[in-house]
Design an enzyme around this catalytic site. Structure first.
Site, PDB file in Angstrom:
ATOM      1  N   CYS A   1      13.832  -2.502  19.471  1.00 47.32           N
ATOM      2  CA  CYS A   1      14.351  -3.129  18.246  1.00 47.32           C
ATOM      3  C   CYS A   1      15.829  -2.830  17.989  1.00 47.32           C
ATOM      4  CB  CYS A   1      13.522  -2.681  17.053  1.00 47.32           C
ATOM      5  SG  CYS A   1      11.769  -2.900  17.317  1.00 47.32           S
TER       6      CYS A   1
ATOM      7  N   HIS B   1      16.805  -2.918  10.149  1.00 42.95           N
ATOM      8  CA  HIS B   1      15.732  -3.501  10.959  1.00 42.95           C
ATOM      9  C   HIS B   1      14.546  -3.825  10.043  1.00 42.95           C
ATOM     10  CE1 HIS B   1      12.891  -4.375  13.962  1.00 42.95           C
ATOM     11  NE2 HIS B   1      12.245  -3.223  13.928  1.00 42.95           N
TER      12      HIS B   1
ATOM     13  N   ASN C   1       8.501  -8.645  11.685  1.00 46.56           N
ATOM     14  CA  ASN C   1       9.337  -7.816  12.553  1.00 46.56           C
ATOM     15  C   ASN C   1       9.572  -8.561  13.870  1.00 46.56           C
ATOM     16  OD1 ASN C   1      10.341  -5.923  14.343  1.00 46.56           O
ATOM     17  ND2 ASN C   1       8.882  -4.324  13.812  1.00 46.56           N
TER      18      ASN C   1
HETATM   19  O1  UT7 Z   1       9.887  -2.102  15.065  1.00 42.04           O
HETATM   20  C1  UT7 Z   1       9.190  -0.887  15.089  1.00 42.04           C
HETATM   21  C2  UT7 Z   1       7.722  -1.169  15.130  1.00 42.04           C
HETATM   22  N1  UT7 Z   1       6.825  -0.412  14.350  1.00 42.04           N
HETATM   23  C3  UT7 Z   1       6.894  -0.068  13.044  1.00 42.04           C
HETATM   24  O2  UT7 Z   1       7.860  -0.185  12.393  1.00 42.04           O
HETATM   25  C4  UT7 Z   1       5.647   0.486  12.417  1.00 42.04           C
HETATM   26  C5  UT7 Z   1       5.898   1.614  11.456  1.00 42.04           C
HETATM   27  N2  UT7 Z   1       4.681   1.891  10.714  1.00 42.04           N
HETATM   28  C6  UT7 Z   1       4.273   1.119   9.687  1.00 42.04           C
HETATM   29  O3  UT7 Z   1       4.951   0.184   9.301  1.00 42.04           O
HETATM   30  C7  UT7 Z   1       2.990   1.496   9.007  1.00 42.04           C
HETATM   31  O4  UT7 Z   1       2.526   2.735   9.497  1.00 42.04           O
HETATM   32  C8  UT7 Z   1       1.878   0.404   9.219  1.00 42.04           C
HETATM   33  C9  UT7 Z   1       2.235  -0.855   8.440  1.00 42.04           C
HETATM   34  C10 UT7 Z   1       1.707   0.074  10.694  1.00 42.04           C
HETATM   35  C11 UT7 Z   1       0.533   0.918   8.679  1.00 42.04           C
HETATM   36  O5  UT7 Z   1       0.656   1.260   7.316  1.00 42.04           O
HETATM   37  P1  UT7 Z   1      -0.014   2.608   6.767  1.00 42.04           P
HETATM   38  O6  UT7 Z   1       0.201   2.639   5.306  1.00 42.04           O
HETATM   39  O7  UT7 Z   1       0.565   3.720   7.586  1.00 42.04           O
HETATM   40  O8  UT7 Z   1      -1.544   2.350   7.048  1.00 42.04           O
HETATM   41  P2  UT7 Z   1      -2.517   3.204   7.964  1.00 42.04           P
HETATM   42  O9  UT7 Z   1      -2.143   3.080   9.399  1.00 42.04           O
HETATM   43  O10 UT7 Z   1      -2.612   4.574   7.376  1.00 42.04           O
HETATM   44  O11 UT7 Z   1      -3.882   2.463   7.761  1.00 42.04           O
HETATM   45  C12 UT7 Z   1      -4.565   2.501   6.531  1.00 42.04           C
HETATM   46  C13 UT7 Z   1      -5.868   1.715   6.700  1.00 42.04           C
HETATM   47  C14 UT7 Z   1      -6.676   2.094   7.916  1.00 42.04           C
HETATM   48  O12 UT7 Z   1      -8.030   2.090   7.529  1.00 42.04           O
HETATM   49  P3  UT7 Z   1      -8.812   3.476   7.259  1.00 42.04           P
HETATM   50  O13 UT7 Z   1      -8.719   4.225   8.557  1.00 42.04           O
HETATM   51  O14 UT7 Z   1      -8.065   4.138   6.144  1.00 42.04           O
HETATM   52  O15 UT7 Z   1     -10.164   3.015   6.889  1.00 42.04           O
HETATM   53  C15 UT7 Z   1      -6.450   0.952   8.871  1.00 42.04           C
HETATM   54  O16 UT7 Z   1      -7.544   0.726   9.748  1.00 42.04           O
HETATM   55  O17 UT7 Z   1      -5.574   0.315   6.829  1.00 42.04           O
HETATM   56  C16 UT7 Z   1      -6.304  -0.213   7.924  1.00 42.04           C
HETATM   57  N3  UT7 Z   1      -5.561  -1.337   8.494  1.00 42.04           N
HETATM   58  C17 UT7 Z   1      -5.658  -2.586   8.006  1.00 42.04           C
HETATM   59  N4  UT7 Z   1      -6.386  -3.107   7.008  1.00 42.04           N
HETATM   60  C18 UT7 Z   1      -6.249  -4.413   6.756  1.00 42.04           C
HETATM   61  C19 UT7 Z   1      -4.660  -1.328   9.508  1.00 42.04           C
HETATM   62  N5  UT7 Z   1      -4.190  -2.569   9.689  1.00 42.04           N
HETATM   63  C20 UT7 Z   1      -4.779  -3.359   8.779  1.00 42.04           C
HETATM   64  C21 UT7 Z   1      -4.683  -4.728   8.465  1.00 42.04           C
HETATM   65  N6  UT7 Z   1      -5.416  -5.201   7.448  1.00 42.04           N
HETATM   66  N7  UT7 Z   1      -3.867  -5.567   9.135  1.00 42.04           N
END
Ligand code: UT7
Length: 321
Positions: free
Chosen positions: A110, A244, A274
């Site tokens: 990125c 970004h 993104n």
């Molecule tokens: O360009 C660089 C690329 N990458 C990034 O920038 C990613 C950086 N990270 C992030 O932006 C965030 O960590 C995410 C958006 C990927 C995730 O957000 P989060 O607040 O850290 O959520 P989480 O990973 O802690 O997930 C919370 C819950 C999980 O369920 P449980 O385990 O709490 O039951 C996930 O399974 O949300 C669930 N989950 C979803 N639910 C609905 C994960 N993806 C989804 C989804 N829809 N699309």
């Protein structure tokens, strides 16, 4: 002597996919995606080739700069994966604009556009180029696993370009890497060599979202401080922040300590998601076309990504120079 931005362009796929569209086949919701990321829609490739979007954005940037392809001394393309491994997408762009200049692709995930800007600066400072075309294109929809809701909802496809010409517009450039081979990973094709004893990893982008989140907030904050110090500026002196577009929460958290007026922080994540390297490029073009920037404005571009790479570049807007 360094460079200034003489022209910009961008091209997005026609198909727009909303969060509700994704909820038709994934266990997700508009509410989850918007509150966790700020993304509402993204453009996704269907009938278009990525290369054609790269070429369209390059031609738009050249027209904006008022120059022909034969005036370009170097073509760089930031991409994680073009339509072909070889030739490089930069070569396809060079061919389409009628340039015989050296052309190659850069993969810094990125942060690719910022790496290209720093390479362009080096060529110009060394006297090897006067005009550099920096293109970026990403087909994220072809890298993600569309059954993995934790990654596929985050990304979009697109292309952008900028023309950099010798001048006094670059105020600082700061690049770094904190090597981590697992936080964001997309394996390459192993091929069918009868001698290969290494199995094929699953061909899909995987990510430790929480780990990347923490890295991003720290890295962006540090890169902003370092770039400002290099330019002899404070974060308050910056007129426009172009971060970004990975997650609106990451952007807010990384800028919080600088107490920046939120109107100075430019966003298109709601409409584009993104787009990896292409995010800051399209953001720059969209706001340039809206007439947001004025001659003398200080713009700070900051990004993080797979590698884990990060960086910031500060430019003074000199269009019409
Ligand atoms: O360009 C660089 C690329 N990458 C990034 O920038 C990613 C950086 N990270 C992030 O932006 C965030 O960590 C995410 C958006 C990927 C995730 O957000 P989060 O607040 O850290 O959520 P989480 O990973 O802690 O997930 C919370 C819950 C999980 O369920 P449980 O385990 O709490 O039951 C996930 O399974 O949300 C669930 N989950 C979803 N639910 C609905 C994960 N993806 C989804 C989804 N829809 N699309």
């Amino acid at each position: 002597m360094s460079f200034y931005v003489a022209g910009t362009g961008s091209a997005l796929p026609e198909k727009v996919v909303s969060n509700d569209d994704l909820a038709q086949f994934l266990d997700t919701s508009d509410e989850w995606i918007v509150t966790r990321t700020g993304i509402r829609r993204r453009h996704i490739l269907t009938h278009e080739r990525l290369e054609d979007l790269a070429i369209a954005s390059a031609k738009e940037a050249l027209a904006d700069a008022g120059i022909g392809g034969e005036e370009v001394d170097l073509v760089l393309c930031a991409t994680m994966r073009g339509d072909t491994v070889t030739p490089a997408t930069a070569c396809a762009v060079a061919g389409a604009i009628g340039s015989a200049a050296p052309a190659f692709d850069i993969n810094a995930a990125c942060v690719g556009v910022l790496y290209c800007m720093e390479i362009a600066d080096s060529f110009i400072v060394a006297g090897k180029a006067k005009t550099v075309l920096v293109v970026s294109c990403e087909a994220m929809s072809k890298l993600v696993d569309w059954t993995d809701r934790s990654t596929c909802v985050l990304f979009g496809d697109g292309a952008g370009a900028m023309v950099l010409r010798a001048g006094e517009g670059r105020l600082a450039g700061e690049l770094s890497t904190r090597p981590d081979l697992h936080a964001i990973r997309m394996p390459n094709i192993e091929g069918n060599s009868p001698y290969n004893m290494i199995g094929q990893e699953k061909l899909a982008l995987t990510m430790d979202g929480g780990e990347v989140y923490k890295f991003a907030v720290n890295a962006m904050g540090r890169n902003i401080e370092e770039a400002c110090a290099q330019a002899g500026l404070t974060p308050a002196d910056i007129d426009w922040y172009l971060p970004h577009q990975a997650n609106v929460r990451i952007i807010t958290a990384s800028l919080k300590k600088f107490k920046i007026d939120k109107d100075k922080v430019l966003l298109n994540i709601d409409e584009c998601g993104n787009m990896s390297a292409t995010s800051v490029m399209v953001l720059l073009d969209q706001y340039a076309k809206k007439g947001t920037f004025h001659c003398g404005d200080k713009l700070l571009l900051v990004a993080f990504g797979g590698g884990l790479t990060s960086g910031a570049v500060i430019i003074e807007w000199k269009k019409n120079q």
